[in-house]
Design a protein around this motif. Sequence first.
Motif, PDB file in Angstrom:
ATOM      1  N   LYS A  34       0.803  -1.225   0.000  1.00  0.00           N
ATOM      2  CA  LYS A  34       0.000   0.000   0.000  1.00  0.00           C
ATOM      3  C   LYS A  34       0.831   1.268   0.000  1.00  0.00           C
ATOM      4  CE  LYS A  34      -3.745  -2.333   2.466  1.00  0.00           C
ATOM      5  NZ  LYS A  34      -4.172  -2.749   3.800  1.00  0.00           N
ATOM      6  N   ARG A  43     -11.078  -9.248   5.802  1.00  0.00           N
ATOM      7  CA  ARG A  43     -11.808  -7.990   5.621  1.00  0.00           C
ATOM      8  C   ARG A  43     -11.504  -7.393   4.255  1.00  0.00           C
ATOM      9  NH1 ARG A  43      -9.425  -5.135   9.783  1.00  0.00           N
ATOM     10  NH2 ARG A  43     -10.583  -6.538  11.136  1.00  0.00           N
ATOM     11  N   GLU A  44     -10.276  -7.528   3.810  1.00  0.00           N
ATOM     12  CA  GLU A  44      -9.877  -6.892   2.547  1.00  0.00           C
ATOM     13  C   GLU A  44     -10.162  -7.758   1.329  1.00  0.00           C
ATOM     14  OE1 GLU A  44      -6.645  -3.872   2.602  1.00  0.00           O
ATOM     15  OE2 GLU A  44      -5.743  -5.347   3.921  1.00  0.00           O
ATOM     16  N   TYR A  92      -4.451   3.791  -1.711  1.00  0.00           N
ATOM     17  CA  TYR A  92      -3.471   3.349  -0.718  1.00  0.00           C
ATOM     18  C   TYR A  92      -2.358   4.383  -0.641  1.00  0.00           C
ATOM     19  CZ  TYR A  92      -5.411  -1.426  -0.973  1.00  0.00           C
ATOM     20  OH  TYR A  92      -6.211  -2.530  -0.917  1.00  0.00           O
ATOM     21  N   SER A  93      -1.909   4.661   0.561  1.00  0.00           N
ATOM     22  CA  SER A  93      -0.773   5.558   0.735  1.00  0.00           C
ATOM     23  C   SER A  93      -0.271   5.393   2.151  1.00  0.00           C
ATOM     24  CB  SER A  93      -1.195   7.014   0.517  1.00  0.00           C
ATOM     25  OG  SER A  93      -2.061   7.400   1.572  1.00  0.00           O
ATOM     26  N   VAL A  94       0.844   6.008   2.414  1.00  0.00           N
ATOM     27  CA  VAL A  94       1.398   5.943   3.758  1.00  0.00           C
ATOM     28  C   VAL A  94       0.450   6.632   4.741  1.00  0.00           C
ATOM     29  CG1 VAL A  94       2.790   8.041   3.564  1.00  0.00           C
ATOM     30  CG2 VAL A  94       3.515   6.210   5.102  1.00  0.00           C
ATOM     31  N   ILE A 147      -2.301   4.275   5.681  1.00  0.00           N
ATOM     32  CA  ILE A 147      -1.839   3.292   6.677  1.00  0.00           C
ATOM     33  C   ILE A 147      -1.831   3.929   8.064  1.00  0.00           C
ATOM     34  CG2 ILE A 147       0.157   1.955   7.454  1.00  0.00           C
ATOM     35  CD1 ILE A 147       0.836   1.497   4.504  1.00  0.00           C
ATOM     36  N   ALA A 168      -3.916   2.717  11.213  1.00  0.00           N
ATOM     37  CA  ALA A 168      -3.201   2.219  12.385  1.00  0.00           C
ATOM     38  C   ALA A 168      -3.885   2.711  13.661  1.00  0.00           C
ATOM     39  CB  ALA A 168      -1.745   2.672  12.342  1.00  0.00           C
ATOM     40  N   MET A 169      -4.514   3.880  13.566  1.00  0.00           N
ATOM     41  CA  MET A 169      -5.171   4.453  14.741  1.00  0.00           C
ATOM     42  C   MET A 169      -6.420   3.658  15.124  1.00  0.00           C
ATOM     43  SD  MET A 169      -3.191   6.842  15.474  1.00  0.00           S
ATOM     44  CE  MET A 169      -1.692   6.524  14.576  1.00  0.00           C
ATOM     45  N   TYR A 185      -6.829   0.190  14.519  1.00  0.00           N
ATOM     46  CA  TYR A 185      -6.526  -1.247  14.400  1.00  0.00           C
ATOM     47  C   TYR A 185      -6.833  -1.793  12.998  1.00  0.00           C
ATOM     48  CZ  TYR A 185      -6.311  -0.753  19.423  1.00  0.00           C
ATOM     49  OH  TYR A 185      -5.989  -0.337  20.678  1.00  0.00           O
ATOM     50  N   HIS A 186      -6.701  -0.971  11.995  1.00  0.00           N
ATOM     51  CA  HIS A 186      -6.861  -1.408  10.591  1.00  0.00           C
ATOM     52  C   HIS A 186      -8.229  -2.006  10.329  1.00  0.00           C
ATOM     53  CE1 HIS A 186      -2.649  -0.529   9.751  1.00  0.00           C
ATOM     54  NE2 HIS A 186      -2.400  -1.027  10.954  1.00  0.00           N
ATOM     55  N   GLU A 187      -9.219  -1.503  11.059  1.00  0.00           N
ATOM     56  CA  GLU A 187     -10.559  -2.069  10.883  1.00  0.00           C
ATOM     57  C   GLU A 187     -11.319  -1.370   9.765  1.00  0.00           C
ATOM     58  OE1 GLU A 187     -12.577  -3.366  14.471  1.00  0.00           O
ATOM     59  OE2 GLU A 187     -11.055  -4.901  14.163  1.00  0.00           O
ATOM     60  N   TRP A 219     -10.197  -0.757   6.526  1.00  0.00           N
ATOM     61  CA  TRP A 219      -9.804  -1.025   5.133  1.00  0.00           C
ATOM     62  C   TRP A 219     -10.967  -1.650   4.384  1.00  0.00           C
ATOM     63  CZ3 TRP A 219      -5.589   1.165   3.458  1.00  0.00           C
ATOM     64  CH2 TRP A 219      -4.491   1.359   4.298  1.00  0.00           C
ATOM     65  N   GLU A 220     -11.160  -1.215   3.171  1.00  0.00           N
ATOM     66  CA  GLU A 220     -12.231  -1.813   2.362  1.00  0.00           C
ATOM     67  C   GLU A 220     -11.678  -2.978   1.553  1.00  0.00           C
ATOM     68  OE1 GLU A 220     -11.869   1.099  -1.566  1.00  0.00           O
ATOM     69  OE2 GLU A 220     -13.572   1.322  -0.191  1.00  0.00           O
ATOM     70  N   ARG A 221     -12.567  -3.723   0.970  1.00  0.00           N
ATOM     71  CA  ARG A 221     -12.154  -4.883   0.170  1.00  0.00           C
ATOM     72  C   ARG A 221     -11.333  -4.440  -1.029  1.00  0.00           C
ATOM     73  NH1 ARG A 221     -15.556  -9.922   0.371  1.00  0.00           N
ATOM     74  NH2 ARG A 221     -14.284 -10.326  -1.447  1.00  0.00           N
ATOM     75  N   ALA A 222     -10.314  -5.206  -1.357  1.00  0.00           N
ATOM     76  CA  ALA A 222      -9.511  -4.892  -2.542  1.00  0.00           C
ATOM     77  C   ALA A 222     -10.324  -5.128  -3.810  1.00  0.00           C
ATOM     78  CB  ALA A 222      -8.244  -5.735  -2.556  1.00  0.00           C
ATOM     79  N   TRP A 223     -11.169  -6.147  -3.768  1.00  0.00           N
ATOM     80  CA  TRP A 223     -12.101  -6.373  -4.870  1.00  0.00           C
ATOM     81  C   TRP A 223     -13.344  -7.031  -4.271  1.00  0.00           C
ATOM     82  CZ3 TRP A 223      -7.254  -8.691  -4.636  1.00  0.00           C
ATOM     83  CH2 TRP A 223      -7.246 -10.011  -4.176  1.00  0.00           C
TER      84      TRP A 223
END
Lengths: 993, 415
Positions: free
Chosen positions: A130, A532-533, B4-6, B9, B13-14, B16-18, B20-24
């Motif tokens: 990413k 999830r992803e 996506y970017s830094v 992320i 991170a703040m 718990y990565h909950e 993120w959406e589906r990549a596809w």
Amino acid sequence: MTRRITRLDRGGRLIDRARDITFCFDGRRIPAHPGDTLASALLGAGHVLQGRSFKYHRPRGPVAAGAEEPNALVTLGGRARMEPDLRTTTTEAFDGAEARSQNRWPGLGLDLLAINDRLSAFMPAGFYYKTFMAGRSWEKLFEPIIRRSAGLGPAPTEADPDSYEQAYAFADVIIVGGGVAGLAAALEHGRAGARVWVLEQTPHWGGRAVVDAEADGATIDGLAPEAWVKAALAELEALPNVTLRTRMLAAGLHDHAHLIALESVADTTPGADLPRQRLWRMRAGKVIVAAGALERPLSFPGNDRPGVMLASAVRDYIVNWAVSPGKRIVILTNNDDAYRTALVALDAGIAIPAILDLRKTPNGPLVQAVRDRGVRILPGHSIAKVLGSKQVKGIALCRHESRGEAWLERIPCDAVAMSGGWSPTVHLWSHCGGKLAWDTEAAFFAPDPDKPPLGADGKAMAQCVGAAAGALRLDACLASAMSAAPQVETPAEEPIQPVWVTPAEAGPHLRAKMWLDFQNDVKVSDIQLAAREGYQSVEHAKRYTTLGMATDQGKLSNINGLAILSQALDQPIPATGTTTFRPPYTPIGFGAIAGEARGEIFQPLRRTAMDAWHEDQGAHWEPVGQWRRPYCYPGKAEPHSAAIEREVLAVRNSVGMLDASTLGKIIVKGPDAGRFLDMIYTNMMSTLAVGKCRYGLMCSENGFLMDDGVVARLSEDTWLCHTTTGGAEAIHAHMEDWLQCEWWDWKVWTANVTEAYAQVAVAGPNARKVLEALGGVDVSREALPHMSWTAGPLGGFDARIYRISFSGELGFEIAVPTSQGMALWSRLLEAGKAFDIRPYGTEALHVLRAEKGFIMIGDETDGTVIPQDLGLNWALSKKKADFLGKRAHQRSFMASPDRWKLVGLESLDGSVIPECAIAPAPGENANRQRNTQGRITSSYYSPTLKRGIAMGLVHNGPDRMGEEIIFNADGKEVTARIVSPVFYDPKGEKLDV
Amino acid sequence: MRRYSVFAIAREAMRYHEGWERAWPAPTPKPRYDVIVVGAGGHGLATAYYLGKNFGITNVAVIEKGWLGGGNTGRNTTIIRSNYLQDPSSAIYEKARSLYEGLSRDLNYNVMFSPRGLLMLAQTEHEVRGYKRTVNANDLQGIETRWIGPQEVKDLVPMINLHGPRYPVLGALLQERGGTARHDAVAWGYARGCAAMGMHILQNCEVTAIRSENGQVSEVETTRGTIGCKKLAIVVAGHSSVMAEKAGFRLPVESMALQALVSEPIKPMIDVVVMANTVHGYLSQSDKGELVIGGGTDGFVNYSQRGSWQHVEETIRALIETFPPISRLRMLRQWGGIVDMTGDRSPILSKTPVGNIFINCGWGTGGFKAIPGSGWAMAELVANGEPGPLAADFGLERFREGRFIDESVAAGVAH
């Protein structure tokens, strides 16, 4: 770091306490006993911290006691014998061994790269997909940093001084695993007279049962399992049809019950005059997998701390090696088996402050036995946190059915033993297609007996017995391995309660502290992130998170990981399935895989009968196929170019001789041999008269020229086909392919007799005089005209003489049995002295043939060239109904007159055109590439003509004689004139004299 | 599609990565699409991606019998190069290589293209000539390669043994902008890119029949129902002949298993990619530290994706001979992938006997490096119904006409 000596006062069934040995770990001397592993000795010396994890550099101790260990990896040995990534749990300690921790800087205790652990919130699974995308930042900045910090052990830099051996074995039954199930199966088949091999990867027989019996007092036929194993071994050793091997790993099961096994021979005696390891390729009627089962960790916060171990491993260390990871051990379990660990620990005087049982009402006999000894058993309780960083200092207690935020109590302890249940070791079963079935009751994947891997006969080639078949209890285990199973006494056990995450309602903060794949730092939260992803296939989740991709290949992590993935996707575990089990079971060394075939014997070096003479003459060698041939014979300080010039001129002016023994020689014989050769060659060979020779071409089915050579008819039904040196084996195989697959009913036999004959080419205007000096055979023009052969006692040799030429001069090739080759060579040298005869090498041969315009397979041809391109239409029979390639030549592009064709080329100034040069044509093609119109195929300095000569393929070349075109090579341009490819003696006056 | 970017992320991170959406997504199949691409490997997904990106065709489904990227895209040794001899090959492979250069940014997915240099060792005089010829050809094709001598080889690969007793290293063909990429990421990145354009990626959807009306494709029957289409692109590598049979035509393709393996991870040992074709083995080191090793194809036709044994021995011998220090490393894992081999070892991008069915196959042992170029050229073929210049020479008709594109000429083997 606290260093506590934890070697117990007594016990240790595998160690010889009477003897002391010492090895080094990170420069410290570690006392050990024969029988110790590095892990047991390190634990015994108080070193729980033995490694660092891959990604976050977290401090780690061994979690297991065997092949499944992911954490405790070290580098063994130094300099040329350095071997990285060895598991301390399976590496035998030996006197003087040197082990070093790895993947840490500057040291194991203080590792500055552990900064990654602090940043782990920013480095979840797949974070690198990413980011790092700006400009060339990936290749210039981030990738170099990642590459340097990745990897585990150091890279070796020196060649391996040790040797390796390979061996074959054939057996009716190969049994993998030397525990009680494997030995029972060996008794069953051994007594029946089958050829049996039993392979045990460790140095010891008996497996789990002997350890477990220390806790539960189980008996086999009234004997302690240790005694039963001893008796079984005694009986098996007495059977001549049974072979028993320890330290032998069954690495992979391949098609047709081909088992690859690695035997450790001299790993603990470096420098001994023995092969270090022996790789076995074994073929079995049936493989019986008795590989046992692997215990699963539990996923709870802090489960990766040094001192947190599998319950069975704790038991192993106490019973087998008399060491304990701690003095106060808390046990966390979801099954009865872990209570055995409590029992052996108590017997060894180790405190068990509490057993946290994830089940609500554990009450089996083993539980009761522990309870009776006053141990505090807390049903429905779990661990909210493991206290301590480089060593367990205690645990925070919580309810299993909770979020894990309410700490009920801190329990001080220095180790945690965990048991999440067991998984049968099904790897070998699965390597070659055996299928698995999920057992809901027992919570594991077991081999599905209805879907075994199939052998060549379509029947099962493997069978699992014992724990590997899911028969975890001792009675079931033995019953599965033998028909008349012995009487077994073993306590009853209550069912396991599958628990994949504890505390059950842990939030994301705690799930990010529950490790699944210890080495690769994959946590419960990572698998949930993958789900999830959308990385929902078990293979996607694995690849996205790197779960199961560490050096243990997921032995501890895969089942837990896919269970958590299933939970995240709200689907049953069988719907998720497993990733593919790939060989080898544990990593096996490249050295052993390569075996003896290294250095000089990496590939066989084929030498002619005259090889030693060439060597004495200082020949410069050239590899041609597997042969070596003299390239030229330079004198002292003579450059190769001068030697080649001298050799060429010797042939042109007087006489030279060439060792032509490497040329392929294939005998084709039988009533249908002529018909067969008419198909194989483009020319007509069936009409060749006995005693005559003919230059023949062979094409592939697609019409491309693949080989050439002179064919001699030896008798009515026998032909001898010469091939190129490099082509002999391939052409022989090509002939057999057609004979066996297409014309199987033709009566033809072929034999590759290349090595049976030594052959010497004698070429030059004085060639005949040399042969006449030997005498015994009439080699006059009349008796032996060009393109004929004769046999006779030339100079007393048993010789066959071919009147053929590849130089354009008068030429003979004399074949004698290989044993007479050197003698013939010497006699020819002697007889040729009067004519100043000179040996010549392959490069002079090439120059001579190029001067004459003869093509060379591999130079003028490259698999895309057809005979018509080379002006060889005369060699394509028009009388034959068919030959290989004929149909292909009728394809439109092949039949087109508009092709690149062979011509001679000469530079305007007489210089040598660079070989491999290409001639551009005006303009570009649709893909913006420069158009081209030809290329150089051979280019030499011609000593005869005193200028450069070249051959090449040029678009419509023969129609463009005299035209000048420009060639590009190495960025430079050279102008060349198109000429005839026959530079020397175009009328052939020198040949037929 | 959220980028996506830094920063993304850091934001996640703040929490718990909950977030993120589906990549596809995992959509339900529509009854009909403009284009169906069969096969969600790299080539199929890239075909769909460039159909959308270059031609605006987005009513597209990519259907996959298993999990996307699960065939050869996820099984290869990740080598990327374009130092081919023949003009048509070098054109399409160089197109692919140049697209790889910018692919991470284009897809907003880091495929980790790593052009760290690729060497093909010459160990016989014959190979020296073959590679010098390739350098000269590449020069006219606009591809940067050069011939380097043994000392420069040693500088690039310090652990190499130049003076092997059997096959000394005489030099090498170097492509400095050749290298590797993260194979799974290529499939995932394209899949995410396709999904972002609204295309459907249908996994666990096996084609069981292909139907046509009046010689034109009309629909495919799948394990997830019947789906109509105007055009069908078959991009299924090892199983191409199987799929062609369902469509009613035959292919000049044989399928067999190509073998590969990796070592356990170790600290950096070799920075470049090395191919040694005389002794037959090739080697690179992944960013994770594993030596990634490729060998030969099993000598028999089959669909088993298993690791077989005989090639492992041959390959490892060859590599120890060339790189002696690897002897004490260990094989961690071996596997096979089913490669579709044509008679000339070059791919097929072609119209077929059935109207509006197009096929892309035959990449054999060298498909991964071609993915972007292959998708680009295939999209052009599908969109226009006729091949563009990149695909023009790779039609099925070349086998009938004898217009082969044979690369084994220079390399000894094609990889």
